[in-house]
Design an enzyme around this catalytic site. Structure first.
Site, PDB file in Angstrom:
ATOM      1  N   ILE A 173      28.550 -70.796 -50.251  1.00 24.17           N
ATOM      2  CA  ILE A 173      29.186 -71.333 -51.461  1.00 24.17           C
ATOM      3  C   ILE A 173      28.200 -72.244 -52.202  1.00 24.17           C
ATOM      4  O   ILE A 173      28.076 -72.188 -53.425  1.00 24.17           O
ATOM      5  CB  ILE A 173      30.479 -72.104 -51.093  1.00 24.17           C
ATOM      6  CG1 ILE A 173      31.564 -71.096 -50.694  1.00 24.17           C
ATOM      7  CG2 ILE A 173      30.943 -72.984 -52.244  1.00 24.17           C
ATOM      8  CD1 ILE A 173      32.885 -71.722 -50.317  1.00 24.17           C
ATOM      9  N   CYS A 204      24.588 -80.832 -39.818  1.00 26.79           N
ATOM     10  CA  CYS A 204      25.545 -81.937 -39.709  1.00 26.79           C
ATOM     11  C   CYS A 204      26.273 -82.210 -41.019  1.00 26.79           C
ATOM     12  O   CYS A 204      27.462 -82.497 -41.009  1.00 26.79           O
ATOM     13  CB  CYS A 204      24.869 -83.189 -39.177  1.00 26.79           C
ATOM     14  SG  CYS A 204      23.457 -83.714 -40.149  1.00 26.79           S
ATOM     15  N   ASP A 256      21.994 -81.051 -35.574  1.00 22.66           N
ATOM     16  CA  ASP A 256      21.334 -79.748 -35.469  1.00 22.66           C
ATOM     17  C   ASP A 256      20.920 -79.214 -36.835  1.00 22.66           C
ATOM     18  O   ASP A 256      20.661 -78.026 -36.989  1.00 22.66           O
ATOM     19  CB  ASP A 256      22.276 -78.746 -34.770  1.00 22.66           C
ATOM     20  CG  ASP A 256      23.556 -78.525 -35.563  1.00 22.66           C
ATOM     21  OD1 ASP A 256      23.718 -79.159 -36.626  1.00 22.66           O
ATOM     22  OD2 ASP A 256      24.399 -77.724 -35.120  1.00 22.66           O
ATOM     23  N   HIS A 293      20.528 -87.760 -40.806  1.00 18.23           N
ATOM     24  CA  HIS A 293      21.779 -87.361 -40.137  1.00 18.23           C
ATOM     25  C   HIS A 293      23.050 -87.881 -40.814  1.00 18.23           C
ATOM     26  O   HIS A 293      23.090 -89.007 -41.280  1.00 18.23           O
ATOM     27  CB  HIS A 293      21.749 -87.837 -38.691  1.00 18.23           C
ATOM     28  CG  HIS A 293      22.910 -87.333 -37.893  1.00 18.23           C
ATOM     29  ND1 HIS A 293      23.109 -85.996 -37.654  1.00 18.23           N
ATOM     30  CD2 HIS A 293      23.960 -87.981 -37.333  1.00 18.23           C
ATOM     31  CE1 HIS A 293      24.223 -85.848 -36.956  1.00 18.23           C
ATOM     32  NE2 HIS A 293      24.764 -87.023 -36.753  1.00 18.23           N
TER      33      HIS A 293
END
Lengths: 262, 151
Positions: free
Chosen positions: A168, A75, A72, A255
């Site tokens: 972060i 990952c 999405d 991915h």
């Protein structure tokens, strides 16, 4: 640029709706983080493909298991967080150190100019997740492991962890803007890059995200690249370079999933 | 049921009441925290001055991970506002950050009124007049300001 007509608003909405339908289908069929699966399950995805088959064979000498994450756009962050917490729950002193760093991270982000009101919401949830997977849990390691898996498959918690790691990362890019500017192609400023490619959810990660996050948290990551490149072996890259990896990920174009070394 | 989105919207509302930014206001509708009504007062020293522009904000359960849909209900003549009230503003699209809250959204729209971006127009007439005939632009804007009293 072509001038927009007034109908464009509706046209955009159609595209957005279509995108939502695809996302919905993915979310209904793929868990945010899967169970551990044998690495050999990858063969099925590339059956008949010699390059990938040879490379999976090579990879299976070093890794037995894989854990899939939902594709999405989040990952990398989700895989990173899951894998790192998995390491931390078996290493109490590293866990305590990380907890302290996480506790202090909010103040640092506020100093960097993030709005403290909304930051607080994500930070609280992030700390709650860390607390819930404490290795001190009297139920022992398997209870904590189950808790971790449960939390990461609850959209609300799982996504807030991703958001906080994105912040972060964004903070690190801002803090060392001069350095990270070198990684950005074209004439995008670090400021624009953070707002376009780092802070928005569902935006895919690149090397720059990985380096900034690993450096900010002092966590080593090894990424194994499974792609069409020549050589028959899978190439690995450690972030930050020379660090000892705690997190193992596999990258296939577009991915990231989690790997488990032998 | 309390979901992250609903919890966060309660927080946003509380903050908006305790620390209201100048010239904007907003609140959830009576029976649905996912739909808000808001008002933006036209910024001083702009042709929008004295206008009271109503908006609706629709959130999904994915808020704050995804931006809400914000629309002007009042008619607004502006280079970045569509005829149906939709708003072309980067922070509501590809520059959305989960750190934005309702207060930040409304103040961003308020500054968009003062500083249109005629290079990505949602209303090409408004964009053209803004660039080429500022007097006519201001006249058309003032007509909406007057209309906004009646709405």
């Amino acid at each position: 640029m072509e001038p927009f007509t007034q109908n464009d608003g509706n046209h955009d909405e159609l595209i957005i709706q279509q995108k939502r339908d695809i996302e919905k289908e993915i979310s209904e069929t793929t868990p945010l983080v899967s169970e551990q699966l044998p690495l050999t399950c990858l063969y099925a995805e590339y059956s008949g493909d010699e390059i990938f088959t040879a490379k999976i064979q090579d990879l299976s000498k070093k890794y037995k298991f894989i854990r899939r994450t939902r594709p999405d756009g989040n990952c990398f962050f989700r895989a990173f967080a899951y894998s790192y917490l998995e390491y931390l729950i078996s290493n109490n002193s590293a866990y305590q150190e990380f907890k302290k760093l996480a506790e202090e991270s909010k103040e640092k982000l506020v100093q960097l100019g993030f709005p403290s009101f909304t930051l607080e919401d994500f930070h609280e949830t992030f700390m709650e997740v860390i607390q819930r997977v404490s290795p001190d849990n009297p139920g022992g390691h398997s209870t904590v492991q189950d808790e971790l898996h449960k939390i990461f498959n609850e959209q609300g918690y799982s996504d807030y962890v991703v958001v906080y790691l994105r912040l972060i990362t964004s903070g690190k890019l801002q803090e060392e803007a001069d350095f990270y500017q070198n990684f950005i192609e074209g004439d995008l400023t670090i400021e624009a890059f953070r707002h376009l490619e780092v802070e928005p959810m569902y935006k895919e990660s690149d090397h720059i995200h990985i380096i900034a996050l690993c450096t900010a948290l002092g966590a080593g990551v090894r990424v194994e690249y499974l792609d069409r490149g020549e050589g028959g072996t899978v190439k690995a890259h450690d972030f930050p370079e020379g660090s000892e990896p705690r997190i193992y990920l596999i990258y296939r174009p577009g991915h990231y999933d989690i790997l488990y070394p032998n | 049921m309390s979901t992250p989105a609903r919890r966060r919207l309660m927080r946003d509302f509380k903050r908006l009441q305790e620390d209201p930014p100048t010239g904007v206001s907003g609140a959830p509708t009576d029976n649905n925290i996912m739909i808000w009504n808001a008002v933006i007062f036209g910024p001083h020293d702009t042709p929008f001055e004295d206008g009271t522009f109503k908006l609706t904000i629709e959130f999904t359960e994915e808020y704050p991970n995804k931006p809400p849909t914000v629309r002007f209900v009042s008619k607004v003549f502006h280079p970045n506002v569509y005829a149906d009230g939709g708003i072309c503003l980067d922070i509501l699209q590809n520059r959305w950050s989960p750190t934005y809250d309702v207060s930040a959204i409304l103040t961003s729209i308020q500054s968009l009124l003062s500083d249109p971006n005629p290079n990505s127009p949602a209303n090409s007439t408004a964009a053209q007049l803004y660039k080429e005939n500022r007097r006519e632009y201001e006249k058309r804007v003032k007509a909406c300001v007057e209309q906004s009293f009646i709405d």
